[in-house]
Design an enzyme around this catalytic site. Structure first.
Site, PDB file in Angstrom:
ATOM      1  N   LYS A 192     -77.328 -22.193 -31.664  1.00 31.09           N
ATOM      2  CA  LYS A 192     -76.223 -21.839 -32.559  1.00 31.09           C
ATOM      3  C   LYS A 192     -76.623 -21.804 -34.039  1.00 31.09           C
ATOM      4  CE  LYS A 192     -74.104 -21.478 -28.819  1.00 31.09           C
ATOM      5  NZ  LYS A 192     -72.970 -22.011 -28.123  1.00 31.09           N
TER       6      LYS A 192
HETATM    7  C1  LIG Z   1     -72.347 -22.343 -26.882  1.00 34.17           C
HETATM    8  C2  LIG Z   1     -70.974 -21.960 -26.498  1.00 34.17           C
HETATM    9  C3  LIG Z   1     -70.067 -22.894 -25.950  1.00 34.17           C
HETATM   10  C4  LIG Z   1     -70.450 -24.265 -25.529  1.00 34.17           C
HETATM   11  O1  LIG Z   1     -71.091 -25.052 -26.457  1.00 34.17           O
HETATM   12  P1  LIG Z   1     -72.120 -26.183 -25.976  1.00 34.17           P
HETATM   13  O2  LIG Z   1     -72.394 -26.923 -27.244  1.00 34.17           O
HETATM   14  O3  LIG Z   1     -73.325 -25.505 -25.413  1.00 34.17           O
HETATM   15  O4  LIG Z   1     -71.428 -27.028 -24.975  1.00 34.17           O
HETATM   16  C5  LIG Z   1     -68.772 -22.477 -25.715  1.00 34.17           C
HETATM   17  N1  LIG Z   1     -68.386 -21.225 -25.968  1.00 34.17           N
HETATM   18  C6  LIG Z   1     -69.214 -20.305 -26.459  1.00 34.17           C
HETATM   19  C7  LIG Z   1     -68.710 -18.927 -26.726  1.00 34.17           C
HETATM   20  C8  LIG Z   1     -70.549 -20.632 -26.732  1.00 34.17           C
HETATM   21  O5  LIG Z   1     -71.379 -19.696 -27.200  1.00 34.17           O
END
Ligand SMILES: *Cc1c(COP(=O)(O)O)cnc(C)c1O
Length: 383
Positions: A192
């Site tokens: 992210k």
């Molecule tokens: C990464 C992501 C999540 C989940 O986040 P995590 O930190 O990996 O649990 C949820 N929704 C979207 C659209 C994502 O890209």
């Protein structure tokens, strides 16, 4: 020119920028400070509190709670808004599976709605068809870092949980994502825009929701109660001080990183022989977590063939999501109705990841050169 996959010379042999970017001296310093302090948990240290406040303030949200990851952030937001057993939550079909599994974690049923062809964001018309008396929340996803049109979903009169896992720093008509719905969730997982390897954060502008979030992520304690008083049922879902130490300095470089990716996407949109999907019309800033390309079967060849040929040229692209309507494991929890737009996207949309969008223009030019080369070769060998 012979394609690299057929034994020709690849367009690019150099690598791509790493993600996360190399650690900064400030991150090292803060991390060691936490390590040496012995205050490693948020209940003894101050970094998680500091980060949570700073992040919430950066988007103008009055309240925030930092947690272990984005999936748990979504689960908490749903629970804090009262979503539970026998309730339904509408989620878009073209998203990461956690958008749906967080609903299952909250004990509710994810109802999968199709997306709009132009942007692949949740389609308000599909929401309208699926909404019913059991719908307790709608979860628009700010896909690829571009804001979903939350305003168009507000008319349904149902609480809105923004899945902003990919959209740190994005704005909609000048308003930061995270302040568009009733609660919003960010992720700090490795891929992210801001990351500590793992991590998540929920923001809200409602004090009562904040108090519930706080209790739920802190073993059911109340903010002003004692350590062994648990007026609510909750869990230990707290972020660690190490995560906050790594995240804090990233707030200062986010704007600059977003600007780098904005310029990269602008260049690719101008130069690539493939459509780069548009951001929804109210977008004033995208975090450009991904660039979404629509692959139009050059010479009738499949998306998988295109990705393989590009990989051989030194351009690693991503096949992306499969559409939640095709995730058979979800069928134990919800009815998997066809979502033609999301399914067509799964078969045609290709991603360029955020790390590649941090490249300089010569590297971006290699993406363009390789795509043109593959298009030419595929088109001249129609089968
Ligand atoms: C990464 C992501 C999540 C989940 O986040 P995590 O930190 O990996 O649990 C949820 N929704 C979207 C659209 C994502 O890209």
């Amino acid at each position: 020119m012979t394609l690299a996959i057929d034994g020709g010379t690849p367009v690019r042999t150099e690598g791509w920028p790493s993600w996360p970017p190399p650690a900064t001296p400030e991150q090292r310093e803060l991390l060691l400070e936490v390590l040496d302090s012995g205050a490693w948990g948020a209940t003894s240290g101050t970094k998680v509190g500091e980060f949570t406040k700073a992040f919430a303030a950066s988007i103008g949200a009055p309240y925030g709670v930092s947690v272990v990851n984005g999936t748990v952030a979504l689960f908490l937001a749903l629970r804090a808004l009262g979503v539970g057993r026998d309730d339904e939550v509408i989620v878009p079909a073209y998203t990461f599976v956690a958008s749906a599994t967080s609903v299952i974690l909250a004990g509710a049923r994810p109802v999968i709605a199709d997306v709009t062809p132009a942007t692949l964001h949740l389609d308000p018309a599909a929401v309208e068809r699926l909404i019913g008396p059991r719908t307790k929340a709608i979860m628009p996803v700010h896909l690829a870092g571009a804001p979903a049109d939350v305003d168009a979903l507000k008319g349904f009169g149902v609480p809105i949980v923004e899945d902003a896992a990919q959209a740190h720093g994005a704005t909609w008509h000048g308003r930061p994502v995270g302040t568009l719905g009733d609660a919003a969730c960010f992720s700090f997982q490795s891929s992210k825009a801001m990351t500590a390897g793992e991590g998540g954060l929920v923001v809200t502008d409602d004090e009562a929701v904040y108090r519930r979030l706080w209790a739920l992520h802190n073993v059911g304690r109340s903010i002003d109660g004692g350590w062994y008083e648990h007026p609510d049922v909750g869990w230990n879902l707290r972020m660690t001080e190490f995560q906050a130490a790594v995240l804090l300095p990233q707030l200062g470089v986010l704007d600059e990183q977003l600007e780098t990716r904005r310029r990269a996407v602008e260049y690719l949109r101008r130069e690539l022989p493939l459509e780069v999907l548009a951001e929804p019309a109210g977008t004033t800033r995208s975090s450009h977590h991904l660039a979404l390309l629509r692959y139009e079967a050059f010479g009738g060849r499949s998306k998988a063939d295109f990705i393989a040929a590009m990989a051989a040229e030194g351009i690693p692209l991503d096949a992306g999501y499969r559409s939640l309507s095709r995730e058979s494991a979800l069928s134990a929890y919800t009815e998997l109705l066809p979502c033609p737009v999301a399914e067509a996207a799964a078969d045609s949309v290709v991603w360029i990841r955020q790390s590649m969008l941090m490249s300089d223009e010569s590297a971006l030019a290699d993406i363009v050169t390789a795509a043109a080369k593959v298009r030419k070769a595929f088109s001249s060998r129609v089968q």
